[in-house]
Design an enzyme around this catalytic site. Structure first.
Site, PDB file in Angstrom:
ATOM      1  N   SER A  65      41.359 -55.875 -70.205  1.00 26.75           N
ATOM      2  CA  SER A  65      41.812 -55.057 -69.071  1.00 26.75           C
ATOM      3  C   SER A  65      40.828 -53.947 -68.691  1.00 26.75           C
ATOM      4  CB  SER A  65      43.194 -54.501 -69.433  1.00 26.75           C
ATOM      5  OG  SER A  65      43.736 -53.776 -68.394  1.00 26.75           O
ATOM      6  N   ASP A 279      41.261 -56.482 -65.185  1.00 27.44           N
ATOM      7  CA  ASP A 279      41.879 -57.811 -65.126  1.00 27.44           C
ATOM      8  C   ASP A 279      42.847 -57.913 -63.946  1.00 27.44           C
ATOM      9  OD1 ASP A 279      43.745 -56.125 -66.279  1.00 27.44           O
ATOM     10  OD2 ASP A 279      44.534 -57.643 -67.656  1.00 27.44           O
ATOM     11  N   PRO A 500      52.954 -40.921 -79.610  1.00 26.97           N
ATOM     12  CA  PRO A 500      51.778 -41.601 -80.155  1.00 26.97           C
ATOM     13  C   PRO A 500      51.393 -42.737 -79.216  1.00 26.97           C
ATOM     14  CG  PRO A 500      53.763 -42.188 -81.410  1.00 26.97           C
ATOM     15  CD  PRO A 500      54.201 -41.216 -80.358  1.00 26.97           C
ATOM     16  N   SER A 501      50.105 -42.880 -78.920  1.00 33.34           N
ATOM     17  CA  SER A 501      49.644 -43.968 -78.065  1.00 33.34           C
ATOM     18  C   SER A 501      49.875 -45.303 -78.759  1.00 33.34           C
ATOM     19  CB  SER A 501      48.153 -43.792 -77.782  1.00 33.34           C
ATOM     20  OG  SER A 501      47.592 -45.023 -77.378  1.00 33.34           O
ATOM     21  N   GLY A 502      50.132 -46.333 -77.977  1.00 28.95           N
ATOM     22  CA  GLY A 502      50.262 -47.677 -78.532  1.00 28.95           C
ATOM     23  C   GLY A 502      48.951 -48.440 -78.471  1.00 28.95           C
ATOM     24  N   ARG A 508      49.263 -38.677 -77.316  1.00 30.59           N
ATOM     25  CA  ARG A 508      49.090 -38.282 -75.911  1.00 30.59           C
ATOM     26  C   ARG A 508      50.005 -37.105 -75.583  1.00 30.59           C
ATOM     27  NH1 ARG A 508      45.835 -42.059 -73.862  1.00 30.59           N
ATOM     28  NH2 ARG A 508      46.249 -44.240 -74.344  1.00 30.59           N
TER      29      ARG A 508
HETATM   30  P1  NG1 Z   1      49.439 -46.039 -74.480  1.00 27.52           P
HETATM   31  O1  NG1 Z   1      48.082 -46.030 -75.085  1.00 27.52           O
HETATM   32  O2  NG1 Z   1      50.544 -46.533 -75.401  1.00 27.52           O
HETATM   33  O3  NG1 Z   1      49.758 -44.740 -73.820  1.00 27.52           O
HETATM   34  C1  NG1 Z   1      48.511 -47.244 -72.258  1.00 27.52           C
HETATM   35  C2  NG1 Z   1      49.138 -46.739 -70.982  1.00 27.52           C
HETATM   36  C3  NG1 Z   1      50.383 -47.556 -70.711  1.00 27.52           C
HETATM   37  C4  NG1 Z   1      50.112 -49.058 -70.693  1.00 27.52           C
HETATM   38  C5  NG1 Z   1      49.286 -49.448 -71.921  1.00 27.52           C
HETATM   39  C6  NG1 Z   1      48.815 -50.882 -71.879  1.00 27.52           C
HETATM   40  C7  NG1 Z   1      49.308 -44.438 -70.143  1.00 27.52           C
HETATM   41  C8  NG1 Z   1      49.728 -43.054 -70.421  1.00 27.52           C
HETATM   42  N1  NG1 Z   1      49.526 -45.332 -71.113  1.00 27.52           N
HETATM   43  O4  NG1 Z   1      49.445 -47.132 -73.295  1.00 27.52           O
HETATM   44  O5  NG1 Z   1      50.965 -47.129 -69.511  1.00 27.52           O
HETATM   45  O6  NG1 Z   1      49.494 -49.437 -69.503  1.00 27.52           O
HETATM   46  O7  NG1 Z   1      48.155 -48.606 -72.099  1.00 27.52           O
HETATM   47  O8  NG1 Z   1      47.602 -51.067 -71.222  1.00 27.52           O
HETATM   48  O9  NG1 Z   1      48.785 -44.723 -69.055  1.00 27.52           O
HETATM   49 ZN    ZN Z   2      44.954 -54.493 -66.803  1.00 28.57          ZN
END
Ligand code: NG1
Ligand code: ZN
Length: 545
Positions: A65, A279, A500-502, A508
């Site tokens: 992506s 993507d 927490p970011s995924g 975040r």
């Molecule tokens: P994380 O890293 O969990 O915040 C980010 C985006 C999501 C989603 C995913 C998948 C933000 C704040 N977070 O997730 O919206 O698109 O990546 O690509 O934009």
């Molecule tokens: Zn994408």
């Protein structure tokens, strides 16, 4: 069994680096491309088993992506074109992390747990983005499919939403469209032309759109599609991959996060522009005004424009269908306020990640869902589609209702309901602006975004933060939410949350307030609270100004 011998032999050609552990995250596996060969082979195996289980075609998309060129990734697509279910995400993680010698056992465990009939035929569709690593990685997926005796179809270079579309077309025996890129262009462009055909006073200026293709697959596909648009949309394509690097200082993510135009694009004041991600499943719009100020129209602005348009049409058609907008905590507070209080549209908030939004949107007749970053689409329930279709065919209704029903029918056809799709979203937004005779500036003034700021904080273990209420409140560590509440109280129209970011090893932080200075200050203070209470590592966060 013969197929298992074949796996042993072939998996040796796609060995797992010792000690490497990867998680099937928010959008599949994603990391440096060099670490992914074994993952791809194994996802080929898993998709084949999933196909046997569902007795349907499964999709595998090779892409990372909006990540940099050197990364890659893979995601699985379920039969109706949706993301793979949660329990299979867990199977994916298990299979991906099994040591080389334990791979067969891990695979057999899944087969047993899911009671898979191994004599069932399997069919897997594979697609890839333009990254240089994608060719060999998608070959590894195909090797995995053939190791288990599955059939595969390699679509080669396609956008992520195109692959989702193919899977859905295949499993609905063509009801959703024809499972080819040609079928995709025909379906969506025809609907676009139908939608805009009675807006005959559009000037060439209004038909013109400036597009940043992020130097990725979206650019290639828009070029392929152009002739189908019959000049009803005239796209000047920038960052088409001929020179620049993928996602480098361009693309939807760059524009949204940096809040500035991409490089490699010349924007005239007032000109309507948009950016795809790498993507082409995300899109954001923007323009610069006569003073050179940049204006971003993100997923929230798109959700507002689309839901307003649909609500008006439903009223004109006299159809009593339940419409809702699904957002995440990152949605700008102004958008939520406008939708709830001015538009009187039901708004639901869910956890980050499109699969969560998609799921909630399915609860309504018409579910408009968008992440602020520009990933989203609209879902129509079967009942809603039938009612609209009936009305469009009814010869006993007045002109106004009939016209609205026809517009609704074409709107359904211009939307890729399987997943957020930059190309389809672009056609939808362009059609709405054309029908409403609206400029991008007029669209922008529907409501004014609250100034906001997103920051990242590094902590030793981001899992110490646990959230509730669609990630808007932190339950752990102790004292963090209380600290955030007290900081928020200091500012006007303020809101802040942490999670927490995924997809990255960070926490975040989001903050919004009445001025940019306040939003920046609040984001910084909340970052400090995270750093102190959630085990921050490295230097303490510094103020932005
Ligand atoms: P994380 O890293 O969990 O915040 C980010 C985006 C999501 C989603 C995913 C998948 C933000 C704040 N977070 O997730 O919206 O698109 O990546 O690509 O934009
Ligand atoms: Zn994408």
């Amino acid at each position: 069994m013969a197929e298992f011998q074949e796996i042993s032999k072939l998996s040796a050609l796609h060995p797992k680096p010792v000690g490497l552990v990867l998680q099937y995250g928010t959008s599949g596996f994603r990391t440096n491309a060099k670490q992914l060969d074994h993952i791809m082979f194994r996802m080929g195996l898993l998709a084949t088993v999933r196909s046997k289980k569902t007795k349907a075609t499964i999709g595998v998309m090779v892409t990372a992506s909006h990540n940099p060129e050197e990364d890659n990734g893979v995601k699985l697509v379920d039969p109706m074109g949706e993301m793979v279910t949660q329990d299979w995400e867990e199977h994916a993680t298990q299979l991906a992390n099994a040591d080389q010698e334990d791979l067969l056992t891990a695979l057999k465990n899944i087969i047993e747990k899911e009671a898979i009939n191994m004599s069932q035929e399997a069919n897997v569709f594979v697609g890839k983005d333009t990254r240089s690593s994608s060719a060999s990685l998608s070959q590894a997926v195909l090797d995995g499919v053939s190791a288990l005796g599955g059939h595969s179809k390699d679509y080669g270079l396609v956008t992520t939403p195109q692959l989702h579309y193919m899977v859905c077309c295949q499993n609905t025996q063509g009801k959703y469209g024809e499972a080819t890129v040609e079928g995709y262009y025909t379906k969506f462009c025809q609907a676009f032309i139908q939608l805009t055909k009675n807006t005959s006073n559009r000037t060439d200026d209004q038909k013109h759109l400036c597009l940043d293709g992020a130097n990725g697959i979206g650019a290639l596909k828009v070029r392929e599609m152009e002739s189908h648009l019959k000049k009803e949309l005239q796209i000047s394509l920038n960052n088409d991959g001929s020179k620049g690097r993928l996602n480098h200082q361009c693309g939807a993510d760059y524009v949204k996060v940096q809040q500035k135009p991409p490089t490699g694009i010349q924007i005239n004041p007032g000109e309507r522009c948009c950016s795809f991600d790498g993507d082409a499943d995300r899109i954001v719009y923007y323009y610069t005004d006569s003073e050179g100020t940049f204006h971003l129209l993100d997923g929230d602005k798109m959700a507002t424009l689309i839901s307003t348009f649909l609500k008006e049409l439903l009223t004109q058609a006299g159809l009593d269908l339940k419409i809702a907008v699904v957002q995440t905590a990152y949605a700008n507070g102004s958008s939520t306020h406008y939708l709830e209080n001015t538009m009187k549209v039901l708004v639901r908030c869910t956890k980050t990640g499109v699969k969560h939004l998609h799921h909630v949107a399915q609860e309504f007749d018409v579910g408009v869902y968008f992440e602020a970053n520009g990933h989203g689409t609209v879902l129509f329930s079967k009942a809603a589609e039938e009612k609209i279709q009936q009305l469009a065919e009814d010869t006993n209704v007045n002109d106004e209702r009939k016209k609205a029903a026809l517009l609704l029918r074409n709107t359904i056809n211009v939307i890729n309901q399987t997943v957020g799709d930059a190309i389809s979203d672009m056609l939808l937004i362009e059609a709405i602006l054309a029908i409403k005779g609206m400029t991008i500036q007029q669209w922008d003034t529907i409501y004014t975004d609250l100034p906001n700021r997103q920051l990242k904080v590094k902590v030793a273990d981001r899992r110490v933060i646990d959230t509730t209420d669609a990630e808007r409140r932190a339950v752990t560590p102790a004292g963090l939410q209380e600290a955030i509440d007290n900081l928020v109280k200091k500012y006007k129209q303020a809101r802040s949350f942490v999670r927490p970011s995924g997809t990255e090893d960070v926490v975040r932080v989001y903050a919004e307030a009445d001025t940019q200075e306040s939003a920046d200050a609040l984001a910084h203070e909340v970052s400090l609270a995270v750093y102190r209470l959630a085990g921050g590592v490295g230097d303490e966060p510094k103020p932005l100004h």
